[in-house]
Design an enzyme around this catalytic site. Structure first.
Site, short mmCIF file in Angstrom:
data_model
loop_
_atom_site.label_atom_id
_atom_site.label_comp_id
_atom_site.label_asym_id
_atom_site.label_seq_id
_atom_site.Cartn_x
_atom_site.Cartn_y
_atom_site.Cartn_z
NE ARG A 94 -3.21 0.07 3.01
CZ ARG A 94 -3.72 0.14 4.24
NH1 ARG A 94 -3.85 -0.95 4.98
NH2 ARG A 94 -4.07 1.31 4.73
CE LYS A 112 -0.99 1.14 7.42
NZ LYS A 112 -0.95 1.99 8.65
CG HIS A 124 2.27 -18.82 2.21
ND1 HIS A 124 2.37 -19.12 0.87
CD2 HIS A 124 3.28 -19.48 2.82
CE1 HIS A 124 3.41 -19.93 0.68
NE2 HIS A 124 3.97 -20.15 1.85
CE1 TYR A 127 -2.26 -4.35 6.75
CE2 TYR A 127 -2.32 -4.69 9.12
CZ TYR A 127 -2.29 -3.84 8.03
OH TYR A 127 -2.27 -2.48 8.21
CB ALA A 141 0.65 -19.86 5.97
CG ASN A 147 -2.30 -1.56 12.02
OD1 ASN A 147 -3.40 -2.12 12.00
ND2 ASN A 147 -1.91 -0.73 11.07
#
Length: 225
Positions: A94, A112, A124, A127, A141, A147
């Site tokens: 992002r 991000k 895999h 985030y 994975a 966050n």
């Protein structure tokens, strides 16, 4: 309190020779302090990268010529993708991401406002947001960094000895060098995992995990033998 503060220091978590952000990180004491200015740092570093080694594929998106970026991956500005790194199918970067050398950003992984040191693997369905992952750390994975707290208050680093205020609403996780995170684990906001530590699969992790430890299910932490 002294032990806690020492364990949280950038110098305790990371070997700064394994990232292009070494000099930048050296200007801070604690890793969350580096999150605020990360975007500006990447914007300043990108134009200085060797043009014979990096290509600017889009404005403020620099990719090393030896990196492999699959056609379905999205690279948002600003970001830097280091040498010999793979950004696989449907990865979603992002922006404000500095990805080091020899990394893996796998299928459907989202990044991000992050620093990935050299050799980091997020292969895999991971985030990783507002986080710093140390040299050769690995996220199994489905493991993710959370966050933002559910009540949207500022993130506090928790330890048995004393809480430490970050002053930030968005803080993910800080993995020291050679950390292993098991599959489908959740790292709660403000998690810090010391060097050479491991997290069992399907764990919910919060607070500070000391270096050279094993974090088991239910929050049980034991020294590595």
């Amino acid at each position: 309190m002294k032990r806690l503060v020492t364990a949280l220091k950038i110098t305790e978590l990371y070997d700064l020779s394994h990232t292009a952000a070494g000099d930048y990180l050296a200007g801070f004491t604690y890793p969350w302090q580096a999150l605020e200015g990360l975007k500006d740092f990447i914007l300043a570093l990108g134009p200085k990268l060797p043009k014979e080694e990096y290509e600017e594929r889009e404005p403020n998106v620099w990719v090393h010529k030896s990196a492999k970026v699959f056609p379905s991956a999205y690279l948002g500005a600003p970001c830097i993708i280091g040498p010999d790194t793979e950004v696989r199918h449907c990865a979603f970067i992002r922006g404000s991401a500095l990805v080091g050398a020899g990394c893996v950003v796998g299928n459907s992984v989202e990044l991000k406002n992050v620093i990935l040191f050299d050799g980091v693997q997020t292969p895999h369905y991971n985030y990783v947001g507002d986080s710093i992952l140390g040299y050769k750390s690995h996220m199994g994975a489905g493991s993710i960094t959370s966050n933002v707290k559910s009540d949207k208050t500022l993130v506090v680093i928790h330890d048995q000895m004393a809480p430490v205020e970050t002053g930030r609403k968005k803080v993910g996780a800080f993995l020291g060098d050679h950390v292993e995170v098991g599959c489908n684990s959740v790292l709660n906001p403000g998690t810090v995992i010391g060097r050479n530590s491991s997290v069992y699969p399907v764990s919910c992790v919060r607070g500070v995990i000391p270096a050279n430890s094993i974090c088991k299910s239910g929050g049980v932490v034991v020294p590595k033998q």
